[in-house]
Design a protein around this motif. Structure first.
Motif, PDB file in Angstrom:
ATOM      1  N   THR A 272       0.858  -1.188   0.000  1.00 23.02           N
ATOM      2  CA  THR A 272       0.000   0.000   0.000  1.00 23.02           C
ATOM      3  C   THR A 272       0.896   1.241   0.000  1.00 23.02           C
ATOM      4  O   THR A 272       2.113   1.138   0.158  1.00 23.02           O
ATOM      5  CB  THR A 272      -0.878   0.016   1.262  1.00 23.02           C
ATOM      6  OG1 THR A 272      -0.018   0.102   2.414  1.00 23.02           O
ATOM      7  CG2 THR A 272      -1.744  -1.237   1.366  1.00 23.02           C
ATOM      8  N   ASP A 273       0.286   2.397  -0.142  1.00 22.67           N
ATOM      9  CA  ASP A 273       1.062   3.636  -0.056  1.00 22.67           C
ATOM     10  C   ASP A 273       1.753   3.748   1.304  1.00 22.67           C
ATOM     11  O   ASP A 273       2.886   4.203   1.400  1.00 22.67           O
ATOM     12  CB  ASP A 273       0.169   4.857  -0.295  1.00 22.67           C
ATOM     13  CG  ASP A 273      -0.270   4.986  -1.746  1.00 22.67           C
ATOM     14  OD1 ASP A 273       0.392   4.387  -2.627  1.00 22.67           O
ATOM     15  OD2 ASP A 273      -1.268   5.678  -2.001  1.00 22.67           O
ATOM     16  N   GLU A 274       1.058   3.314   2.343  1.00 17.59           N
ATOM     17  CA  GLU A 274       1.620   3.360   3.697  1.00 17.59           C
ATOM     18  C   GLU A 274       2.824   2.423   3.823  1.00 17.59           C
ATOM     19  O   GLU A 274       3.858   2.812   4.380  1.00 17.59           O
ATOM     20  CB  GLU A 274       0.551   2.978   4.718  1.00 17.59           C
ATOM     21  CG  GLU A 274       1.034   3.045   6.152  1.00 17.59           C
ATOM     22  CD  GLU A 274      -0.057   2.658   7.144  1.00 17.59           C
ATOM     23  OE1 GLU A 274       0.299   2.103   8.189  1.00 17.59           O
ATOM     24  OE2 GLU A 274      -1.240   2.898   6.875  1.00 17.59           O
ATOM     25  N   SER A 275       2.705   1.209   3.308  1.00 16.72           N
ATOM     26  CA  SER A 275       3.829   0.269   3.410  1.00 16.72           C
ATOM     27  C   SER A 275       5.007   0.736   2.551  1.00 16.72           C
ATOM     28  O   SER A 275       6.165   0.610   2.965  1.00 16.72           O
ATOM     29  CB  SER A 275       3.406  -1.156   3.040  1.00 16.72           C
ATOM     30  OG  SER A 275       2.953  -1.237   1.713  1.00 16.72           O
TER      31      SER A 275
ATOM     32  N   ALA B  74       5.816   3.842   1.976  1.00 15.82           N
ATOM     33  CA  ALA B  74       6.437   4.925   2.738  1.00 15.82           C
ATOM     34  C   ALA B  74       7.267   4.364   3.890  1.00 15.82           C
ATOM     35  O   ALA B  74       8.370   4.851   4.169  1.00 15.82           O
ATOM     36  CB  ALA B  74       5.369   5.879   3.264  1.00 15.82           C
ATOM     37  N   ARG B  75       6.757   3.345   4.538  1.00 15.16           N
ATOM     38  CA  ARG B  75       7.486   2.725   5.661  1.00 15.16           C
ATOM     39  C   ARG B  75       8.770   2.061   5.165  1.00 15.16           C
ATOM     40  O   ARG B  75       9.815   2.163   5.804  1.00 15.16           O
ATOM     41  CB  ARG B  75       6.570   1.722   6.349  1.00 15.16           C
ATOM     42  CG  ARG B  75       7.167   1.009   7.513  1.00 15.16           C
ATOM     43  CD  ARG B  75       6.837   1.686   8.837  1.00 15.16           C
ATOM     44  NE  ARG B  75       7.475   0.981   9.922  1.00 15.16           N
ATOM     45  CZ  ARG B  75       6.877   0.080  10.683  1.00 15.16           C
ATOM     46  NH1 ARG B  75       5.608  -0.209  10.491  1.00 15.16           N
ATOM     47  NH2 ARG B  75       7.538  -0.518  11.642  1.00 15.16           N
TER      48      ARG B  75
END
Length: 84
Positions: free
Chosen positions: A28-31, A33-34
């Motif tokens: 995902t976009d969150e993963s 970024a992480r």
């Protein structure tokens, strides 16, 4: 007795599936970024990210070398390979 045994087996199977599901990776976009944040903090320049064999895979550079960096669901580096 048989009913109790069947219920116990069902619960164990359900809990095992839930534990396994938390170990899966989802890009995902969150993963993304992480992954970028984690690897940047370790001195990598991060390019493309994807999923391979149940792990996050990031194409990155470090000290002039092109690398493939593999991370688990907890965003821990588990393997690094040169990408020549």
């Amino acid at each position: 007795m048989l009913k109790t045994l069947l219920i116990s087996m069902l619960l164990v199977g359900t809990l095992s599936g839930a534990a396994h599901a938390s170990d899966t990776v989802d890009l995902t976009d969150e993963s993304k970024a992480r992954i970028r944040q984690t690897l940047t903090e370790q001195g990598y320049e991060v390019g493309k990210t994807k999923i391979e064999d149940g792990l996050y895979e990031a194409y990155a550079r470090k000290d002039g070398a092109k690398l493939e960096v593999f991370l688990n669901a907890a965003f821990e580096v588990v393997r690094t390979e040169r990408d020549d």
